[in-house]
Scaffold this active site. Structure first.
Site, PDB file in Angstrom:
ATOM      1  N   GLY A 198     -38.730  27.333 -10.682  1.00 53.35           N
ATOM      2  CA  GLY A 198     -38.394  28.664 -10.181  1.00 53.35           C
ATOM      3  C   GLY A 198     -37.354  28.603  -9.087  1.00 53.35           C
ATOM      4  O   GLY A 198     -37.257  27.610  -8.354  1.00 53.35           O
ATOM      5  N   GLN A 228     -32.564  31.172  -1.909  1.00 53.80           N
ATOM      6  CA  GLN A 228     -32.356  29.726  -1.987  1.00 53.80           C
ATOM      7  C   GLN A 228     -30.918  29.361  -2.358  1.00 53.80           C
ATOM      8  O   GLN A 228     -30.529  28.206  -2.244  1.00 53.80           O
ATOM      9  CB  GLN A 228     -33.322  29.103  -3.006  1.00 53.80           C
ATOM     10  CG  GLN A 228     -34.780  29.253  -2.610  1.00 53.80           C
ATOM     11  CD  GLN A 228     -35.690  28.595  -3.621  1.00 53.80           C
ATOM     12  OE1 GLN A 228     -36.088  29.209  -4.594  1.00 53.80           O
ATOM     13  NE2 GLN A 228     -36.013  27.324  -3.404  1.00 53.80           N
ATOM     14  N   CYS A 261     -41.071  22.859  -3.278  1.00 53.42           N
ATOM     15  CA  CYS A 261     -40.029  23.878  -3.235  1.00 53.42           C
ATOM     16  C   CYS A 261     -38.675  23.177  -3.165  1.00 53.42           C
ATOM     17  O   CYS A 261     -38.520  22.222  -2.407  1.00 53.42           O
ATOM     18  CB  CYS A 261     -40.237  24.767  -2.013  1.00 53.42           C
ATOM     19  SG  CYS A 261     -38.997  26.059  -1.844  1.00 53.42           S
ATOM     20  N   LEU A 262     -37.733  23.655  -3.954  1.00 49.95           N
ATOM     21  CA  LEU A 262     -36.402  23.024  -3.972  1.00 49.95           C
ATOM     22  C   LEU A 262     -35.717  23.131  -2.613  1.00 49.95           C
ATOM     23  O   LEU A 262     -34.822  22.348  -2.315  1.00 49.95           O
ATOM     24  CB  LEU A 262     -35.530  23.662  -5.062  1.00 49.95           C
ATOM     25  CG  LEU A 262     -36.040  23.455  -6.496  1.00 49.95           C
ATOM     26  CD1 LEU A 262     -35.198  24.250  -7.482  1.00 49.95           C
ATOM     27  CD2 LEU A 262     -36.049  21.976  -6.866  1.00 49.95           C
ATOM     28  N   HIS A 274     -45.089  32.176  -5.647  1.00 50.13           N
ATOM     29  CA  HIS A 274     -44.228  31.307  -4.825  1.00 50.13           C
ATOM     30  C   HIS A 274     -42.814  31.893  -4.732  1.00 50.13           C
ATOM     31  O   HIS A 274     -42.255  32.009  -3.642  1.00 50.13           O
ATOM     32  CB  HIS A 274     -44.205  29.895  -5.438  1.00 50.13           C
ATOM     33  CG  HIS A 274     -43.297  28.935  -4.740  1.00 50.13           C
ATOM     34  ND1 HIS A 274     -43.748  27.803  -4.098  1.00 50.13           N
ATOM     35  CD2 HIS A 274     -41.953  28.942  -4.559  1.00 50.13           C
ATOM     36  CE1 HIS A 274     -42.712  27.172  -3.553  1.00 50.13           C
ATOM     37  NE2 HIS A 274     -41.609  27.827  -3.838  1.00 50.13           N
ATOM     38  N   GLU A 275     -42.261  32.285  -5.886  1.00 50.44           N
ATOM     39  CA  GLU A 275     -40.882  32.803  -5.898  1.00 50.44           C
ATOM     40  C   GLU A 275     -40.769  34.159  -5.209  1.00 50.44           C
ATOM     41  O   GLU A 275     -39.819  34.396  -4.460  1.00 50.44           O
ATOM     42  CB  GLU A 275     -40.362  32.908  -7.338  1.00 50.44           C
ATOM     43  CG  GLU A 275     -40.267  31.585  -8.089  1.00 50.44           C
ATOM     44  CD  GLU A 275     -39.624  30.469  -7.300  1.00 50.44           C
ATOM     45  OE1 GLU A 275     -38.683  30.740  -6.515  1.00 50.44           O
ATOM     46  OE2 GLU A 275     -40.077  29.321  -7.422  1.00 50.44           O
ATOM     47  N   HIS A 321     -40.540  34.113  -1.507  1.00 52.38           N
ATOM     48  CA  HIS A 321     -39.181  33.848  -0.999  1.00 52.38           C
ATOM     49  C   HIS A 321     -38.434  35.163  -0.720  1.00 52.38           C
ATOM     50  O   HIS A 321     -37.623  35.233   0.192  1.00 52.38           O
ATOM     51  CB  HIS A 321     -38.357  33.056  -2.019  1.00 52.38           C
ATOM     52  CG  HIS A 321     -38.570  31.567  -1.969  1.00 52.38           C
ATOM     53  ND1 HIS A 321     -38.257  30.796  -0.876  1.00 52.38           N
ATOM     54  CD2 HIS A 321     -39.034  30.698  -2.900  1.00 52.38           C
ATOM     55  CE1 HIS A 321     -38.527  29.521  -1.138  1.00 52.38           C
ATOM     56  NE2 HIS A 321     -39.005  29.424  -2.364  1.00 52.38           N
TER      57      HIS A 321
HETATM   58 NI    NI Z   1     -39.580  27.641  -3.324  1.00 53.09          NI
END
Ligand code: NI
Length: 184
Positions: free
Chosen positions: A45, A50, A98-99, A140-141, A144
């Site tokens: 995701g 991000q 998380c990226l 999670h997304e 953000h």
């Molecule tokens: Ni993340």
């Protein structure tokens, strides 16, 4: 086009994002770039903050785990202006990463089921209950998009244990295999 990943410490990750309209300039291309960026970083995701944009947009690719989970074959979806309307009572814990926080994985407790509303990439409105792994990734997304990250959900004790790593990230100490935007 692969976009640089904004790393923990970048202010945009803590911003409240804004809804977008169907005529948002270059939306199709942006979504396509987000999928490409997500694939390159080997994630499931990616939310707009991000990649540096404070807008209410996220993409989810569960096709990458479809070898082990055939129900997700071809699952590549964009979520425009998503909102979690309500959550079920049951909670479950699952390890998350998380990226934007490379190298840290922690168990996070979240509701198992969520009631979501969003527009898809063709601007069709959806209103549905979601459970399982997709509900996990969505939460999670969509966090953000409210300036929240998974580490915010950890206990004070777990937060203390990763504090120095996070501080390092805010100072540009990042080690990952994809292009990043960090303070160096
Ligand atoms: Ni993340």
């Amino acid at each position: 086009m692969i976009l640089p990943m904004y790393i923990f410490g970048q202010p945009v990750l803590r911003k409240q994002t804004e809804d977008i309209t169907p005529d948002y300039p270059g939306l199709k291309e942006l979504i396509s770039n987000m999928f490409e960026t997500l694939k390159k970083a080997e994630g499931v995701g990616l939310a707009a903050p991000q990649i540096g944009l404070a807008i209410r947009l996220a993409v989810i690719d569960l096709d990458v785990i479809s070898d082990d989970n055939p129900e997700f074959k071809g699952f590549l979806h964009a979520y425009i202006n998503p909102r979690i309307l309500e959550v079920g009572e049951e909670m479950c814990s699952m390890e998350e990463g998380c990226l934007s926080i490379p190298g840290i994985h922690e168990s996070v407790k979240r509701p198992s089921r969520i009631h979501v509303k969003y527009l898809d990439e063709d601007m069709n409105e959806h209103d549905e209950w979601v459970d399982g792994y997709l509900a996990r990734v969505m939460q999670h997304e969509f966090d953000h998009l409210d300036g929240k990250m998974f580490v915010d959900h950890l206990s004070a004790f777990r937060k203390q244990l990763i504090k120095s790593k996070l501080l390092g990230m805010t100072k540009g100490k990042v080690n990952c295999g994809y292009k990043v935007k960090a303070n160096r």
